[in-house]
Design a protein around this motif. Structure first.
Motif, PDB file in Angstrom:
ATOM      1  N   ASP A  30      12.188   5.517   3.500  1.00  0.00           N
ATOM      2  CA  ASP A  30      11.810   5.804   4.496  1.00  0.00           C
ATOM      3  C   ASP A  30      10.437   6.716   4.613  1.00  0.00           C
ATOM      4  OD1 ASP A  30      14.054   4.569   5.645  1.00  0.00           O
ATOM      5  OD2 ASP A  30      15.379   6.530   5.958  1.00  0.00           O
ATOM      6  N   ALA A  31      10.409   7.767   3.785  1.00  0.00           N
ATOM      7  CA  ALA A  31       9.184   8.390   3.526  1.00  0.00           C
ATOM      8  C   ALA A  31       8.027   7.577   2.957  1.00  0.00           C
ATOM      9  CB  ALA A  31       9.276   9.561   2.461  1.00  0.00           C
ATOM     10  N   PHE A  32       8.239   6.683   2.084  1.00  0.00           N
ATOM     11  CA  PHE A  32       7.331   5.742   1.550  1.00  0.00           C
ATOM     12  C   PHE A  32       6.798   4.969   2.824  1.00  0.00           C
ATOM     13  CE2 PHE A  32       6.256   1.559  -0.142  1.00  0.00           C
ATOM     14  CZ  PHE A  32       5.046   1.902  -0.679  1.00  0.00           C
ATOM     15  N   LEU A  33       7.643   4.391   3.383  1.00  0.00           N
ATOM     16  CA  LEU A  33       7.302   3.439   4.639  1.00  0.00           C
ATOM     17  C   LEU A  33       6.390   4.137   5.745  1.00  0.00           C
ATOM     18  CD1 LEU A  33      10.082   0.982   4.769  1.00  0.00           C
ATOM     19  CD2 LEU A  33       7.868   0.614   3.720  1.00  0.00           C
ATOM     20  N   ALA A  34       6.708   5.351   5.937  1.00  0.00           N
ATOM     21  CA  ALA A  34       6.109   6.065   7.154  1.00  0.00           C
ATOM     22  C   ALA A  34       4.880   6.703   6.500  1.00  0.00           C
ATOM     23  CB  ALA A  34       7.007   7.424   7.325  1.00  0.00           C
ATOM     24  N   GLY A  35       4.482   6.648   5.035  1.00  0.00           N
ATOM     25  CA  GLY A  35       3.194   7.004   4.652  1.00  0.00           C
ATOM     26  C   GLY A  35       2.306   5.842   4.124  1.00  0.00           C
ATOM     27  N   ALA A  36       3.073   4.630   3.893  1.00  0.00           N
ATOM     28  CA  ALA A  36       2.688   3.499   3.158  1.00  0.00           C
ATOM     29  C   ALA A  36       1.291   2.993   3.534  1.00  0.00           C
ATOM     30  CB  ALA A  36       3.700   2.327   3.112  1.00  0.00           C
ATOM     31  N   ALA A  37       0.682   3.201   4.724  1.00  0.00           N
ATOM     32  CA  ALA A  37      -0.649   2.565   5.242  1.00  0.00           C
ATOM     33  C   ALA A  37      -1.696   3.503   4.792  1.00  0.00           C
ATOM     34  CB  ALA A  37      -0.217   2.269   6.589  1.00  0.00           C
ATOM     35  N   GLY A  38      -1.672   4.387   3.738  1.00  0.00           N
ATOM     36  CA  GLY A  38      -2.891   4.994   3.544  1.00  0.00           C
ATOM     37  C   GLY A  38      -2.672   6.210   2.838  1.00  0.00           C
ATOM     38  N   ALA A  40      -2.234   8.303  -0.441  1.00  0.00           N
ATOM     39  CA  ALA A  40      -2.253   7.895  -1.752  1.00  0.00           C
ATOM     40  C   ALA A  40      -0.915   8.758  -2.266  1.00  0.00           C
ATOM     41  CB  ALA A  40      -3.486   8.242  -2.437  1.00  0.00           C
ATOM     42  N   ASP A  41      -0.820   9.831  -1.938  1.00  0.00           N
ATOM     43  CA  ASP A  41       0.053  11.099  -2.640  1.00  0.00           C
ATOM     44  C   ASP A  41       1.433  10.130  -2.315  1.00  0.00           C
ATOM     45  OD1 ASP A  41      -1.687  12.699  -3.170  1.00  0.00           O
ATOM     46  OD2 ASP A  41      -1.604  13.892  -1.368  1.00  0.00           O
ATOM     47  N   VAL A  42       1.751   9.428  -1.167  1.00  0.00           N
ATOM     48  CA  VAL A  42       3.225   8.657  -1.126  1.00  0.00           C
ATOM     49  C   VAL A  42       3.321   7.799  -2.202  1.00  0.00           C
ATOM     50  CG1 VAL A  42       4.262   7.303   0.518  1.00  0.00           C
ATOM     51  CG2 VAL A  42       3.340   9.250   1.355  1.00  0.00           C
ATOM     52  N   HIS A  43       2.071   6.888  -2.444  1.00  0.00           N
ATOM     53  CA  HIS A  43       2.224   5.917  -3.448  1.00  0.00           C
ATOM     54  C   HIS A  43       2.439   6.595  -4.845  1.00  0.00           C
ATOM     55  CE1 HIS A  43       1.485   2.100  -1.027  1.00  0.00           C
ATOM     56  NE2 HIS A  43       1.200   3.135  -0.036  1.00  0.00           N
ATOM     57  N   GLN A  44       1.510   7.746  -4.991  1.00  0.00           N
ATOM     58  CA  GLN A  44       1.824   8.119  -6.098  1.00  0.00           C
ATOM     59  C   GLN A  44       3.106   8.621  -6.335  1.00  0.00           C
ATOM     60  OE1 GLN A  44      -0.940   8.462  -8.336  1.00  0.00           O
ATOM     61  NE2 GLN A  44       0.282   9.365  -9.896  1.00  0.00           N
ATOM     62  N   ARG A  45       3.959   9.074  -5.627  1.00  0.00           N
ATOM     63  CA  ARG A  45       5.211   9.632  -5.979  1.00  0.00           C
ATOM     64  C   ARG A  45       6.434   8.411  -5.994  1.00  0.00           C
ATOM     65  NH1 ARG A  45       3.387  13.399  -2.209  1.00  0.00           N
ATOM     66  NH2 ARG A  45       4.547  12.334  -0.457  1.00  0.00           N
ATOM     67  N   PHE A  46       5.863   7.334  -5.336  1.00  0.00           N
ATOM     68  CA  PHE A  46       6.856   6.149  -5.210  1.00  0.00           C
ATOM     69  C   PHE A  46       7.179   5.197  -6.341  1.00  0.00           C
ATOM     70  CE2 PHE A  46       8.536   2.027  -3.326  1.00  0.00           C
ATOM     71  CZ  PHE A  46       9.761   2.508  -2.837  1.00  0.00           C
ATOM     72  N   TRP A  47       5.662   4.899  -6.684  1.00  0.00           N
ATOM     73  CA  TRP A  47       5.510   3.965  -7.963  1.00  0.00           C
ATOM     74  C   TRP A  47       5.781   4.726  -9.346  1.00  0.00           C
ATOM     75  CZ3 TRP A  47       6.644  -0.326  -5.331  1.00  0.00           C
ATOM     76  CH2 TRP A  47       5.810  -0.674  -4.181  1.00  0.00           C
ATOM     77  N   ALA A  48       6.234   3.771 -10.215  1.00  0.00           N
ATOM     78  CA  ALA A  48       6.235   4.201 -11.817  1.00  0.00           C
ATOM     79  C   ALA A  48       5.120   3.715 -12.210  1.00  0.00           C
ATOM     80  CB  ALA A  48       7.418   3.667 -12.252  1.00  0.00           C
ATOM     81  N   PHE A  61       0.458  -7.377 -10.387  1.00  0.00           N
ATOM     82  CA  PHE A  61      -0.241  -6.184 -10.811  1.00  0.00           C
ATOM     83  C   PHE A  61       0.318  -4.825 -10.932  1.00  0.00           C
ATOM     84  CE2 PHE A  61      -0.634  -7.244  -6.246  1.00  0.00           C
ATOM     85  CZ  PHE A  61      -0.317  -5.917  -5.622  1.00  0.00           C
ATOM     86  N   GLY A  62      -0.075  -3.836 -11.350  1.00  0.00           N
ATOM     87  CA  GLY A  62       0.581  -2.776 -11.654  1.00  0.00           C
ATOM     88  C   GLY A  62       0.086  -1.397 -10.503  1.00  0.00           C
ATOM     89  N   LYS A  63       0.517  -0.291 -10.741  1.00  0.00           N
ATOM     90  CA  LYS A  63       0.361   0.757  -9.928  1.00  0.00           C
ATOM     91  C   LYS A  63      -1.233   1.119  -9.812  1.00  0.00           C
ATOM     92  CE  LYS A  63       1.569   5.690  -9.520  1.00  0.00           C
ATOM     93  NZ  LYS A  63       2.047   6.972 -10.197  1.00  0.00           N
ATOM     94  N   GLU A  64      -1.956   0.929 -10.824  1.00  0.00           N
ATOM     95  CA  GLU A  64      -3.410   1.197 -11.104  1.00  0.00           C
ATOM     96  C   GLU A  64      -4.269   0.571 -10.013  1.00  0.00           C
ATOM     97  OE1 GLU A  64      -7.206   0.762 -13.950  1.00  0.00           O
ATOM     98  OE2 GLU A  64      -5.184   1.229 -14.935  1.00  0.00           O
ATOM     99  N   VAL A  65      -3.750  -0.811  -9.724  1.00  0.00           N
ATOM    100  CA  VAL A  65      -4.423  -1.579  -8.784  1.00  0.00           C
ATOM    101  C   VAL A  65      -4.072  -1.180  -7.363  1.00  0.00           C
ATOM    102  CG1 VAL A  65      -4.440  -3.942  -7.872  1.00  0.00           C
ATOM    103  CG2 VAL A  65      -4.817  -3.534 -10.316  1.00  0.00           C
ATOM    104  N   ILE A  66      -2.925  -0.630  -7.190  1.00  0.00           N
ATOM    105  CA  ILE A  66      -2.537  -0.354  -5.805  1.00  0.00           C
ATOM    106  C   ILE A  66      -3.285   1.142  -5.314  1.00  0.00           C
ATOM    107  CG2 ILE A  66      -0.370   0.935  -4.278  1.00  0.00           C
ATOM    108  CD1 ILE A  66       1.383  -0.867  -6.228  1.00  0.00           C
ATOM    109  N   MET A  67      -3.310   1.813  -6.347  1.00  0.00           N
ATOM    110  CA  MET A  67      -4.033   3.437  -6.210  1.00  0.00           C
ATOM    111  C   MET A  67      -5.373   2.886  -6.069  1.00  0.00           C
ATOM    112  SD  MET A  67      -1.395   5.175  -5.998  1.00  0.00           S
ATOM    113  CE  MET A  67      -2.329   6.607  -5.860  1.00  0.00           C
ATOM    114  N   GLN A  68      -6.187   1.953  -6.648  1.00  0.00           N
ATOM    115  CA  GLN A  68      -7.502   1.857  -6.418  1.00  0.00           C
ATOM    116  C   GLN A  68      -7.615   1.136  -4.938  1.00  0.00           C
ATOM    117  OE1 GLN A  68      -8.282  -1.270  -9.742  1.00  0.00           O
ATOM    118  NE2 GLN A  68      -8.537   0.383 -11.050  1.00  0.00           N
ATOM    119  N   GLY A  69      -7.048   0.165  -4.488  1.00  0.00           N
ATOM    120  CA  GLY A  69      -6.939  -0.479  -3.236  1.00  0.00           C
ATOM    121  C   GLY A  69      -7.012   0.834  -2.002  1.00  0.00           C
ATOM    122  N   LEU A  70      -6.060   1.849  -2.349  1.00  0.00           N
ATOM    123  CA  LEU A  70      -5.764   2.966  -1.578  1.00  0.00           C
ATOM    124  C   LEU A  70      -7.148   3.926  -1.455  1.00  0.00           C
ATOM    125  CD1 LEU A  70      -2.212   3.882  -2.206  1.00  0.00           C
ATOM    126  CD2 LEU A  70      -3.230   3.208  -0.199  1.00  0.00           C
TER     127      LEU A  70
END
Length: 145
Positions: A30-38, A40-48, A61-70
């Motif tokens: 729930d916390a991830f989806l509430a903050g998923a749209a931008g 980065a801290d939410v994504h950092q804590r969610f993905w391994a 792809f991996g976490k690094e690509v997600i973080m670069q996109g953000l």
């Protein structure tokens, strides 16, 4: 008698731990989806760090690509929101599978556009913290919503 009591106590403790883990995973989702749209801290804590993500377009792809996109989207207005429906959480000791229907709403064109996806995430509990190590997203055809 002593063995029976020990077995009952173990079963009760295991059931309470499972309920706690399910609640943690639901709150994390729930916390991830509430903050998923931008956020980065939410994504950092969610993905391994060793995440394997397979997108609905078939890209892996991996976490690094997600973080670069953000990082690249930083400062842009957030026009999307997400929620989970039909959440199914299954626990296997320190591994969990979370399957759900993702509902996304994009308002970038002015009119809300809703899309639906089946998502399945595999989580591993490391150092007491659940992190997604694998993720699969599948777009649901509009006629099947």
């Amino acid at each position: 008698m002593r063995t029976l009591i020990c077995t009952l106590l173990f079963t009760l403790c295991a059931a309470q731990a499972s309920a706690g883990d399910r609640e943690q995973l639901q709150q994390k989702l729930d916390a991830f989806l509430a903050g998923a749209a931008g956020d980065a801290d939410v994504h950092q804590r969610f993905w391994a760090d060793d995440l394997i993500y397979t997108s609905s377009s078939g890209k892996r792809f991996g976490k690094e690509v997600i973080m670069q996109g953000l990082e690249a989207a930083k400062g842009q207005p957030v026009t999307a929101s997400y929620r989970a429906e039909e959440v199914d959480i299954r626990l296997f000791d320190d591994i969990a599978v979370v399957a759900f229907k993702l509902v996304g709403e994009d308002r970038s064109s002015g009119e809300p556009e809703t899309s639906h996806y089946f998502n399945t995430g595999t989580f591993v509990k490391r150092d007491g913290e659940w992190r997604a190590v694998a993720w699969q997203a599948t777009k649901i055809p509009a006629e099947d919503n």
